[in-house]
Design a protein around this motif. Sequence first.
Motif, PDB file in Angstrom:
ATOM      1  N   GLY A 124       0.778  -1.236   0.000  1.00 37.76           N
ATOM      2  CA  GLY A 124       0.000   0.000   0.000  1.00 37.76           C
ATOM      3  C   GLY A 124       0.808   1.284   0.000  1.00 37.76           C
ATOM      4  O   GLY A 124       0.259   2.358  -0.231  1.00 37.76           O
ATOM      5  N   TYR A 162       2.587   3.188  -1.988  1.00 38.38           N
ATOM      6  CA  TYR A 162       2.891   3.288  -3.405  1.00 38.38           C
ATOM      7  C   TYR A 162       4.043   4.247  -3.698  1.00 38.38           C
ATOM      8  O   TYR A 162       4.926   3.938  -4.505  1.00 38.38           O
ATOM      9  CB  TYR A 162       1.628   3.695  -4.180  1.00 38.38           C
ATOM     10  N   ASN A 213       7.304   2.710  -2.362  1.00 42.91           N
ATOM     11  CA  ASN A 213       7.732   1.570  -3.165  1.00 42.91           C
ATOM     12  C   ASN A 213       8.283   2.008  -4.522  1.00 42.91           C
ATOM     13  O   ASN A 213       9.286   1.468  -5.004  1.00 42.91           O
ATOM     14  CB  ASN A 213       6.569   0.606  -3.374  1.00 42.91           C
ATOM     15  N   ASP A 214       7.625   2.972  -5.144  1.00 40.46           N
ATOM     16  CA  ASP A 214       8.087   3.437  -6.443  1.00 40.46           C
ATOM     17  C   ASP A 214       9.471   4.080  -6.333  1.00 40.46           C
ATOM     18  O   ASP A 214      10.342   3.849  -7.192  1.00 40.46           O
ATOM     19  CB  ASP A 214       7.085   4.442  -7.016  1.00 40.46           C
ATOM     20  N   ARG A 273      11.195  -5.555  -8.765  1.00 41.49           N
ATOM     21  CA  ARG A 273       9.900  -5.565  -8.071  1.00 41.49           C
ATOM     22  C   ARG A 273       9.615  -6.944  -7.483  1.00 41.49           C
ATOM     23  O   ARG A 273       9.147  -7.066  -6.341  1.00 41.49           O
ATOM     24  CB  ARG A 273       8.793  -5.160  -9.044  1.00 41.49           C
TER      25      ARG A 273
END
Length: 548
Positions: free
Chosen positions: A74, A76, A79-80, A100
């Motif tokens: 969640g 985002y 993580n990106d 990933r």
Amino acid sequence: MWRTFEPQAINKQQADAVLQADVLVIGGSIAGCWAALVAKQNGAERVVVCEKGWVGQAGVVAQASGSAAYLIPGAYAYNDKLLHSRHAAAEGMDDLDFVRYVFGESYQIALQLQALGFQPKVDLPEINGVRSNLLAFDGENALGFFRQLLLSSGVTVLDYSPALELLQNEHGDIVGANGINTHLQHAWTVLAGATILATGGNAFRSGAMGTHGTTGDGHLLAAEAGASFSGMEFSGHYGISPQGSHTTKGFWLSSASFYDGNGQEIPSNGWESVHLVGKAILETGGAYASMNRGNANLKVFAKGVPSIYEHFQKVGIDPYTEKFPIELRYEGLIRSVGGIVINEEGNTGVNGLFAVGDVTERSKMTGAAMSGAGPAIAWCLVSAKIAGKHAAAWAQERPVNPQQAIHGLGGIGLRPQKASKRFTGTPLLQTVQSHILPIEKTVFRSLNQVRQSVQELNGFWEHHREQLSPQSLQDAIVAREAAAMLLDARMMLTAASERLETRGLHRLQEYPQADATQNHHLLLHGLHHLSVQKLQQRPSAKSLSAVH
């Protein structure tokens, strides 16, 4: 059956201890420990881990600590940013889909370790309700936890027991290894259905923290078995160390200003400044740094890293306000991406032989850039999970037969062709270092120098495969370490001579720019003669189904 040697008569081929296993893991740092545990979880009843040092204290992470990167469900934006953190520096050689996958798998491993009782000491903020330090390994405390897991799971641990050669049966399968216990001064043999190499990279005894035992041993074993290598030209990585310190921890670099020997500020910081620091050392006689861009959080964090904070206390320098002298310390294939090519199951393309962690090729993760820290530790864990599972399955399908004909694959440093006198390997080791460690030869490669080194190192190989004649167990260890470093140096520089551009950790003075037409991979194969193939697609070892 061919076994191994006695201390007093190295060619009599007798072992003091013979063990049988489903899976043998060579190397006992994070990747090796987790591979052994996963193999056990996947049905391998008898698992053996052999380690050059003491499992729980050996390896780079045990000495220097570190955290693995992982995706947080969640989160985002976080993580990106994490996925792209080294994408630009990879210069077109990485695979973001693969990154990933690895970071997603490392999160699942974090949950597994948490369920097993792993509790990192470092406390960092939560992101989306998930602790952001689930995979923070605080040196020997974390590796000690792995050791206890191994012992409680029934894994046999062989401390101070370097493997010197792989064993092969008449069908070409790898079926274990021969080695030495340096404390008991006896030789051992482990017969195994599957063998996993987890020996780490190679820093060529540069003195970088935790790297003394990482001398490319697994590369020599794999090459003798017929494995292939890639990414070896991207090997020009040095850590920036406070002068006199062995630490190459890089957390402080982006919070520092760097200066040449004349006091002029170097217009860069972070890992990108390594070659500029090297240039300053060569051209102005030295380089300096000050952590004067850091905030209060850096000071708190630095105090929790004894390897660097205690150095400044010892020398009486306030690194946040004063300049301190720095040096470059070679880390080579530990934080670079070159290594053994494996497939999606961790197999090397050699029946029964798997590889994990820093001993493998890692350009999928960080391309032409350095692979250390978060991505590297994540890969250690994820590759171990993959190989542990498939090695266990391989061993169950092909249990080792102790009555089969077996021979050792060790050549140079174990079985010289012309053993006329004692050659211990130490002079050879020093000669190899002279071609690799100097910054003028590796930070700034010259094509002429590279080609000259290749010619000389190939000559040393031919000479020492005939003459390197150990007369004791300790001689054999040093000889094999020297041989492994010689092989790695030959592969690194052979690959460097074929990439006529500057890209990532490979720099050629005659070709100072990246060349878009050279966005290929170099595959090396062989032992006495190294062949090089240019591949537009990423190299992969043949699948298990192809070698059944």
